[in-house]
Design an enzyme around this catalytic site. Structure first.
Site, PDB file in Angstrom:
ATOM      1  N   HIS A  66       3.599  38.892-106.859  1.00  0.00           N
ATOM      2  CA  HIS A  66       2.330  39.622-106.822  1.00  0.00           C
ATOM      3  C   HIS A  66       2.314  40.709-107.901  1.00  0.00           C
ATOM      4  O   HIS A  66       1.372  40.811-108.698  1.00  0.00           O
ATOM      5  CB  HIS A  66       2.163  40.233-105.426  1.00  0.00           C
ATOM      6  CG  HIS A  66       0.925  41.045-105.246  1.00  0.00           C
ATOM      7  ND1 HIS A  66      -0.150  40.619-104.502  1.00  0.00           N
ATOM      8  CD2 HIS A  66       0.566  42.277-105.696  1.00  0.00           C
ATOM      9  CE1 HIS A  66      -1.097  41.542-104.501  1.00  0.00           C
ATOM     10  NE2 HIS A  66      -0.673  42.565-105.219  1.00  0.00           N
ATOM     11  N   GLU A  67       3.376  41.505-107.941  1.00  0.00           N
ATOM     12  CA  GLU A  67       3.462  42.585-108.932  1.00  0.00           C
ATOM     13  C   GLU A  67       3.604  42.034-110.347  1.00  0.00           C
ATOM     14  O   GLU A  67       3.107  42.626-111.305  1.00  0.00           O
ATOM     15  CB  GLU A  67       4.644  43.507-108.602  1.00  0.00           C
ATOM     16  CG  GLU A  67       4.443  44.361-107.381  1.00  0.00           C
ATOM     17  CD  GLU A  67       3.232  45.259-107.505  1.00  0.00           C
ATOM     18  OE1 GLU A  67       2.984  45.808-108.609  1.00  0.00           O
ATOM     19  OE2 GLU A  67       2.511  45.421-106.510  1.00  0.00           O
ATOM     20  N   HIS A  70       0.193  41.433-111.826  1.00  0.00           N
ATOM     21  CA  HIS A  70      -0.369  42.641-112.442  1.00  0.00           C
ATOM     22  C   HIS A  70       0.283  42.904-113.796  1.00  0.00           C
ATOM     23  O   HIS A  70      -0.389  43.190-114.788  1.00  0.00           O
ATOM     24  CB  HIS A  70      -0.114  43.863-111.554  1.00  0.00           C
ATOM     25  CG  HIS A  70      -0.818  43.848-110.238  1.00  0.00           C
ATOM     26  ND1 HIS A  70      -2.179  43.748-110.114  1.00  0.00           N
ATOM     27  CD2 HIS A  70      -0.333  43.948-108.974  1.00  0.00           C
ATOM     28  CE1 HIS A  70      -2.506  43.784-108.841  1.00  0.00           C
ATOM     29  NE2 HIS A  70      -1.403  43.905-108.128  1.00  0.00           N
TER      30      HIS A  70
END
Length: 418
Positions: A66-67, A70
């Site tokens: 998920h990170e 980004h």
């Protein structure tokens, strides 16, 4: 210094684990193992607890991806990603600066939830291909649901969550002001944080279920970080309204450039109780800054024949700013050149004042109506460092980039989310 243990890199981005991660790893392993034991009593204990541990580990692998979503989108925009850290509440991607436009900021914010939703879809598909109620199918199905929850939770519209970043980008686009976007999203985060804390407390009183307190802990995390966003943004806005003239002081002395060094030493240096700043002038004009380092390098025998003019650095040879220069620019000059102070010139080119770190803190405190004693200001001036917990250089750098484009993240909380 980066907190936690470095465990490697991924796509060139340093990866860290905070000690608090071990706490949540244990909690998730126990919770998953206990629930699986209740749901599948026919399974062996080693299977139950092995799956529980695997789910906990793979949860954080999901957070990492998920990170990473980004981070890779940010890097595609030329933004440096300093690190990714796994910790108690999930993950932090430490991103160096904000995107240049609200549209690009939206892309960075939505990337994480998109990764989680894609993982949910792929894992769901995989679970249908595995034997029903097998350990592998149960593990994959649980992990799919976790990714869905991760995506939906992060889409809650309040900072520091991704939904708050999306709300910030939307308000920024509509209002044309990045700061308004941050304030809206931060205040929404504060409201949601308080709501979670109150709901958790009331629910615990009614049910006595300790697990519900986790919601309150998440609410506290959201509230704390949303408030930090708001406070730092207020500091940035205040800094942008200040000029060098607002912070400068006249804590210097003007001396005759043609006096001998002996007279200078006797009349000024020997009488001074603390270090002072001296500018030399003659014929009604400033000649420059008196260099005490050059003075100390001279032999005493030369004091009788040499004048102050011989140890003067001309104004065009020292770091200066104009009175109308934004204070954020003066701060950046001081920090980038590692100066103890910077000289401020009037429109006519005369010395109007000087600015050091103590003067900057005083000006900010006055702007924000914060009381700070002269004893504290004096200490900052003497030590030449800002107070702990007040990262003025980082705040000024962020604010400075907002002057032409209104596009800098107020961070100093390193885009904490998840």
């Amino acid at each position: 210094m980066q907190a936690g243990w470095r465990i490697g890199t991924i796509f060139g981005i340093p990866l860290y684990i905070d000690p608090s991660w071990l706490i949540i790893l244990g909690i998730f392993t126990f919770a998953n193992g206990y629930n699986l034991q209740e749901a599948y009593p026919q399974w062996k204990l080693v299977t139950v607890w092995g799956i529980g541990f695997s789910i906990a580990i793979l949860l954080f692998a999901s957070v990492l991806l998920h990170e990473l979503g980004h981070s890779l989108v940010a890097r595609s925009q030329g933004i440096k990603v300093s690190s990714i850290t796994l910790f108690l509440f999930g993950g932090i991607a430490s991103i160096d600066r904000e995107s240049q436009t609200p549209g690009l900021a939206f892309q960075v914010a939505i990337a994480g939830p998109c990764v989680s939703i894609i993982l949910f879809g792929l894992l769901n598909l995989l679970s249908y291909l595995l034997p029903a109620l097998s350990p592998a199918e149960v593990l994959v199905a649980h992990l799919a649901n976790i990714n869905l929850v991760l995506a939906l939770f992060n889409l809650i519209p309040g900072l520091p969550l991704d939904g708050g970043q999306i709300l910030k980008a939307a308000v920024w686009k509509l209002k044309g002001d990045r700061f308004q976007g941050i304030h809206w999203a931060a205040r929404t985060g504060q409201i949601l944080g308080w709501a979670a804390i109150i709901f958790s407390g009331l629910s615990y009183i009614i049910t006595s279920e300790p697990g519900i307190l986790w919601i309150g802990l998440l609410g506290w995390f959201v509230l704390r970080n949303a408030s930090a966003y708001d406070q730092i943004t207020n500091l940035q806005e205040s800094l942008l309204q200040l000029t060098a003239a607002d912070a400068m002081t006249r804590e210097f002395r003007v001396i005759d450039a043609d006096m001998t060094l002996r007279q200078f030493a006797d009349d000024y240096l020997l009488q001074a109780t603390q270090p002072e700043v001296y500018f030399a002038a003659s014929d009604g004009r400033y000649r420059g800054l008196v260099s005490l380092d050059d003075f100390r390098a001279l032999e005493r025998s030369e004091w009788e024949t040499q004048t102050v003019r011989s140890i003067v650095k001309p104004l065009d040879a020292i770091e200066t700013v104009e009175e109308k220069t934004p204070l954020v620019e003066a701060i950046e000059r001081i920090e980038s050149d590692k100066l103890s102070r910077i000289t401020v010139l009037s429109p006519a080119g005369a010395v109007a004042g000087i600015i050091d770190r103590g003067d900057i803190v005083r000006a900010m405190a006055q702007k924000l109506n914060i009381k700070i004693s002269e004893v504290q200001i004096k200490r900052i001036k003497e030590e030449g460092i800002y107070p702990p917990g007040l990262p003025i250089p980082a705040i000024a750098s962020a604010a400075a980039e907002s002057v032409p484009t209104q596009t800098k993240e107020p961070l100093s909380i390193s885009k904490a989310r998840d």
